[in-house]
Design an enzyme around this catalytic site. Structure first.
Site, PDB file in Angstrom:
ATOM      1  N   SER A 102      21.844  34.741   3.616  1.00  0.00           N
ATOM      2  CA  SER A 102      22.864  35.668   3.142  1.00  0.00           C
ATOM      3  C   SER A 102      24.261  35.111   3.331  1.00  0.00           C
ATOM      4  CB  SER A 102      22.735  37.000   3.911  1.00  0.00           C
ATOM      5  OG  SER A 102      23.785  37.875   3.584  1.00  0.00           O
ATOM      6  N   GLY A 103      25.184  35.627   2.514  1.00  0.00           N
ATOM      7  CA  GLY A 103      26.602  35.363   2.706  1.00  0.00           C
ATOM      8  C   GLY A 103      27.244  36.351   3.651  1.00  0.00           C
ATOM      9  N   ASP A 104      26.470  37.285   4.173  1.00  0.00           N
ATOM     10  CA  ASP A 104      26.987  38.276   5.112  1.00  0.00           C
ATOM     11  C   ASP A 104      25.873  38.578   6.111  1.00  0.00           C
ATOM     12  OD1 ASP A 104      28.482  40.491   6.266  1.00  0.00           O
ATOM     13  OD2 ASP A 104      29.603  40.595   4.397  1.00  0.00           O
ATOM     14  N   ASP A 105      25.924  39.725   6.777  1.00  0.00           N
ATOM     15  CA  ASP A 105      24.897  40.053   7.765  1.00  0.00           C
ATOM     16  C   ASP A 105      23.525  40.157   7.096  1.00  0.00           C
ATOM     17  OD1 ASP A 105      26.927  40.345   9.734  1.00  0.00           O
ATOM     18  OD2 ASP A 105      27.302  42.385   9.036  1.00  0.00           O
TER      19      ASP A 105
ATOM     20  N   SER B 178      22.509  32.770   8.219  1.00  0.00           N
ATOM     21  CA  SER B 178      23.794  33.284   7.758  1.00  0.00           C
ATOM     22  C   SER B 178      24.906  32.651   8.596  1.00  0.00           C
ATOM     23  CB  SER B 178      23.841  34.818   7.861  1.00  0.00           C
ATOM     24  OG  SER B 178      25.059  35.301   7.324  1.00  0.00           O
TER      25      SER B 178
END
Length: 480
Positions: free
Chosen positions: A260-263, A294
């Protein structure tokens, strides 16, 4: 004319033996039938099976990756919806590439995506209806106005299954990421799957890629099972959280692999004064057997939008690889709410910036109307049985002045550091707790010895852990 002959005793015995053998074979076939589905059917674990089945092509679907199927999906679900009271229905997405805009689900319904099928999200904004702002957030995340409906959307539903045998849903998010970076959004980007105000939800055995924003967002719902998902987004894509249970209760998330690019998972319950007013916590949540990559975010985040409260969360068997932090707590003045009764055990971490990270000054608010006197309660946070390698910082624990984070327990932790680790391994302010068998040794506020046996982890099961999926069958559309 030949007359029938009188059966002999030998003939009678042979007949009886044949009957017994036949009955035995029938019984064996019945038992096998319970264990194995016919060759032209796929075996599907689900919370409930369906009496009726349809295929997207029955409603004009064209799987060429170019033709819009938005109306085909909508027609299919409209047609199947009345069957909810008669055993429910399932819609099969067969092999092909099925371009579509947003569509709404119905109750007592299964959406099944075949392993050779891909649902492609349309990049035509006219195929994405606008929906209301979430009441626990008060404003849109990307823009203060409204928001787009998710690709797969449902509200006020009961008994919904979104599954497959590893079929794919592709959000084609680059279109939306570019608009986000350029500041061209007038509405908040769509999520991939969002289910609101619903009960008995299952999302399982799918590959989800490139969501415009969050991937899976159950909100204001209960009795949710999410399992067997592969979720993939570029590590620099904006706000592509994997799974975000939000103001939900009785949730089970298991056996997921997320890049992911986030959590990878973000547990939420509303934002500042809007979340406080709505007042619906996320509670009774179990997360297990998660693998996360991540580099700029957390494996599991609790918050930062936690104003309705987060409690009774059980996390175990987490693998984090090249991830910024493991289980992170994010909050701030103005959030209110609470994060409490959190239990974590069995984390295996490699190439991490932080193992433990708690943030009490997260700089994000919906507007200027938040109350800075609304302080969060962060207490009874337990971590145990952690092995980590190639770590830069062991811990960064930052509570709030005058509102310390309390009853933190850390036990049985072995952290291996990078070749050039930071000199200050434990940076702790406004926190209180205990620890045992932790390497490197923790900071002074956690130096008091934990009780024998280490930090707590509940022995009982949550109700959602006791739910057993049924064995259901879906006709394989590749077999005539």
């Amino acid at each position: 004319m030949d007359l029938p002959q009188k059966p002999t005793k030998t003939h009678d015995a042979a007949a009886r033996i044949s009957a017994v053998i036949l009955l035995a074979l029938v019984s064996l076939a019945t038992v096998e039938g319970k264990r194995q589905c016919p060759t032209n059917y796929l075996q599907v674990p689900a919370i409930n099976c369906r009496q009726h089945t349809a295929v997207l092509t029955d409603f004009g679907g064209v799987g060429d990756g170019v033709t819009s199927n938005t109306q085909a999906f909508r027609r299919a679900i409209e047609h199947l919806s009345p069957l909810a009271a008669n055993g429910g229905a399932q819609l099969i997405v067969p092999p092909g590439k099925w371009l579509t805009g947003s569509f709404n689900l119905t109750s007592h319904f299964t959406l099944f995506v075949h392993k050779d099928a891909t649902i492609l999200a349309s990049q035509d904004e006219s195929e994405w209806p606008q929906v209301a702002i979430l009441p626990s957030y008060g404003v849109g995340r990307d823009a203060p106005g409204g928001r787009y409906s998710s690709l797969i959307y449902g509200t006020n539903l009961t008994d919904v299954v979104i599954t497959g045998n590893n079929g794919t849903i592709d959000g084609q998010g680059s279109y939306w990421w570019d608009k986000f970076h350029k500041g061209e959004l007038n509405l908040t980007r769509p999520y991939m799957i969002e289910i609101l105000y619903s009960d008995q939800i299952q999302i399982s055995n799918l590959t989800l890629v490139n969501s415009p924003s969050w991937f899976v967002h159950p909100i204001y719902s209960k009795n949710v099972i999410i399992q067997g998902l592969t979720i993939l987004a570029p590590i620099d894509s904006p706000n592509t959280d994997g799974i975000d249970p939000d103001s939900c209760s009785n949730i089970r998330i298991e056996d997921c692999f997320i890049v992911s690019g986030d959590d990878c998972i973000a547990v939420k319950s509303g934002w500042d004064q809007y979340g406080i007013k709505f007042g619906m916590p996320t509670e009774d949540l179990v997360i297990r057997r998660l693998t996360c990559i991540s580099p700029d975010s957390a494996g599991i985040a609790l918050g930062s939008e936690m104003s309705g409260g987060i409690r009774n969360v059980r996390i175990e068997n987490v693998t984090g690889i090249n991830t910024q932090s493991a289980v992170r707590i994010k909050t701030a003045r103005g959030r209110g709410g609470f994060v409490k009764d959190i239990f974590v055990r069995g984390m295996y971490l490699s190439t991490m910036k932080y193992v433990f990270w708690m943030t009490g000054n997260y700089k994000s608010h919906p507007d200027e109307k938040f109350d800075p006197a609304a302080l969060p309660e962060i207490t009874n946070i337990n971590y145990r049985d952690v092995v980590a390698e190639n770590v830069t910082y062991s811990a960064r624990l930052e509570g709030i002045s005058g509102d310390p984070f309390t009853n933190i327990c850390i036990s049985n932790v072995k952290i291996g550091l990078t070749a050039k680790p930071k000199k200050l391994q434990w940076n702790c302010t406004d926190v209180e707790g205990i620890s045992s068998d932790v390497v490197p040794p923790p900071c002074a506020p956690l130096a008091k010895a934990a009780k024998s046996g280490g930090c707590d982890f509940p022995a009982d099961q949550l109700p959602i852990e006791k739910v057993q999926l049924k064995t259901c069958f879906v006709q394989n559309p590749t077999v005539d």
